[in-house]
Design a protein around this motif. Structure first.
Motif, PDB file in Angstrom:
ATOM      1  N   ARG A   1      61.181  50.370  29.962  1.00 40.79           N
ATOM      2  CA  ARG A   1      60.221  51.319  29.390  1.00 40.79           C
ATOM      3  C   ARG A   1      58.869  50.637  29.161  1.00 40.79           C
ATOM      4  O   ARG A   1      57.820  51.213  29.471  1.00 40.79           O
ATOM      5  CB  ARG A   1      60.759  51.898  28.075  1.00 40.79           C
ATOM      6  CG  ARG A   1      59.743  52.769  27.343  1.00 40.79           C
ATOM      7  CD  ARG A   1      60.288  53.299  26.034  1.00 40.79           C
ATOM      8  NE  ARG A   1      59.266  54.029  25.291  1.00 40.79           N
ATOM      9  CZ  ARG A   1      59.466  54.614  24.119  1.00 40.79           C
ATOM     10  NH1 ARG A   1      60.674  54.578  23.545  1.00 40.79           N
ATOM     11  NH2 ARG A   1      58.466  55.245  23.515  1.00 40.79           N
TER      12      ARG A   1
ATOM     13  N   GLU B   1      67.513  53.564  32.957  1.00 34.50           N
ATOM     14  CA  GLU B   1      66.342  54.122  33.622  1.00 34.50           C
ATOM     15  C   GLU B   1      66.084  55.556  33.170  1.00 34.50           C
ATOM     16  O   GLU B   1      64.941  55.944  32.922  1.00 34.50           O
ATOM     17  CB  GLU B   1      66.502  54.064  35.139  1.00 34.50           C
ATOM     18  CG  GLU B   1      65.236  54.478  35.870  1.00 34.50           C
ATOM     19  CD  GLU B   1      65.244  54.120  37.343  1.00 34.50           C
ATOM     20  OE1 GLU B   1      64.147  54.061  37.948  1.00 34.50           O
ATOM     21  OE2 GLU B   1      66.342  53.904  37.908  1.00 34.50           O
TER      22      GLU B   1
ATOM     23  N   ALA C   1      64.504  55.464  29.780  1.00 32.58           N
ATOM     24  CA  ALA C   1      63.112  55.004  29.830  1.00 32.58           C
ATOM     25  C   ALA C   1      62.191  56.110  30.326  1.00 32.58           C
ATOM     26  O   ALA C   1      61.112  56.341  29.772  1.00 32.58           O
ATOM     27  CB  ALA C   1      63.002  53.769  30.720  1.00 32.58           C
TER      28      ALA C   1
END
Length: 409
Positions: A275, A309, A312
């Protein structure tokens, strides 16, 4: 400094040779994952890969260089030549010390190295070639591109696995700010040999499924790892004012922002760094999250990494806040070549106003991810974010955007 723009693209991929062959197949959703043919995979748990079809080194590499170098370098030399041709650059007509090369490398020359180790243990040290000392080396492709085209400016290599394909483009932008005129940058990989495959298996992230339709399905409820591939892309990066002065035939887009982080050690009381890499890239590009039109995902295909992912992306853009694409589901993960190829895809999305599909995914595991599935999606793409992670904790994010001031497209 004027913007760092991309004026040439070259690609050698499981979809074939050339960037347009790759792009046509990608928009068609054509899967290039097939049974491995470069060696007999019968005794290995992984049987599928994205192999570059129909590639003959003799068509792209001087004959005296072929026995001195690995297939990974052959692919890199081919892609670099295509990129220079696409940009209509004749290096000999430019100041040689203002021309640079920075490539990404992951595995190095594993196929060449395996052959020489077989000679060592099977026949003796006198049968090991002198080129073993350089052909496997991570910087071999950078060196060979530099030598072949007379690019004697700052040259280097970054070895951060898949993240390296973005890190080198950020380095290319830095070099332009220091006075370099043009940089050949990106990456290729070619580790489809027993030595290379065994090294990859040690990560525990490769898919063991034999069905190419379901072997690599990131963000799916049945995600089970990724399929390896070979190939990649090389890009020509120039300062925008220099590109216009020389009459560059096209500008695909601008490298606008980059962020790189490293994950904490397992068990550390800190979140993964992905992130923060994305946020740093947006800050570097002076871009708000709502201005990003598409994300080209890392798409590891490993459930826990897909979760990181997805979290993020949702934290930065909001749930389903941006379309997400993973065209690598068609080619496999190309390691050092993968993120550079995703960047080329992002630039072509900007050019053509279309987001390529993610194939094979049936049931998305994360509601917060707006995954573009099966068919291309028409869209006005001004800013694209490319995300990549490398084994060992590397995170990288790159923003590319449409370059409009004085651009001829």
């Amino acid at each position: 400094m004027s913007g760092a723009v991309v004026t040439g693209l070259g690609a050698v991929t499981p979809h074939g040779l050339g960037i347009e062959a790759y792009w046509r197949a990608t928009l068609a959703g054509r899967r290039a994952l097939r049974p491995i043919t470069r060696f007999d995979p019968a005794s290995y748990p992984v049987r599928l890969a994205g192999e570059v079809p129909g590639f003959s080194a003799a068509d792209h590499v001087p004959s005296r260089i072929i026995p001195q170098t690995d297939r990974w370098t052959h692919l890199g030399l081919a892609a670099a030549g295509m990129a220079l041709d696409d940009a209509e650059i004749v290096p000999a007509a430019l100041p040689e010390y203002e021309l640079a090369v920075v490539t990404a490398s992951s595995s190095g020359g594993t196929e060449f190295g395996q052959r020489e180790m077989v000679n060592l243990w099977g026949r003796g040290p006198e049968f090991v070639g002198a080129y073993q000392s350089i052909a496997w080396f991570y910087a071999a492709t950078t060196g060979q591109i530099s030598i072949r085209h007379g690019l004697r400016g700052p040259c280097g290599v970054i070895a951060t696995e898949q993240a390296g394909g973005l890190d080198v483009l950020a380095q290319a932008r830095r070099l332009l700010g220091e006075g370099t005129r043009m940089v050949v940058s990106g990456g290729t990989d070619a580790s489809l040999c027993p030595y290379g495959l065994v090294a990859q298996l040690a990560s525990g992230r490769l898919s063991l499924r034999a069905d190419p339709e379901r072997a690599y399905v990131p963000f799916d409820v049945e995600a089970c790892g990724y399929v390896p591939g070979e190939g990649g892309a090389l890009l020509i990066v120039e300062a925008a004012d220099s590109a216009r002065r020389r009459g560059a035939p096209r500008i695909y887009g601008e490298i606008a922002g980059h962020g790189a982080t490293f994950d904490p050690a397992p068990g550390a009381d800190r979140p993964p760094g992905l992130r923060r890499a994305i946020e740093n890239a947006l800050d570097d590009a002076d871009l708000a999250p709502g201005e990003v039109d598409v994300v080209f995902a890392d798409a590891a295909g490993v459930p826990e990494l897909d979760r990181v992912e997805a979290d993020a992306l949702a934290a930065v853009f909001g749930p389903r806040g941006v379309p997400v694409s993973a065209p690598k589901t068609m080619t496999g993960r190309l390691y050092a070549g993968g993120a550079a190829l995703d960047t080329a895809a992002a630039l072509l999305s900007i050019r053509d106003g279309v987001i390529p599909p993610t194939v094979g995914v049936r049931t998305v595991a994360f509601d917060e991810v707006d995954l573009v599935l099966d068919e291309p999606r028409s869209a006005t793409v001004r800013h694209a974010l490319v995300v990549a992670r490398g084994f060992g904790g590397f995170n990288s994010a790159l923003v590319v955007r449409r370059e409009t001031s004085g651009t001829r497209l």
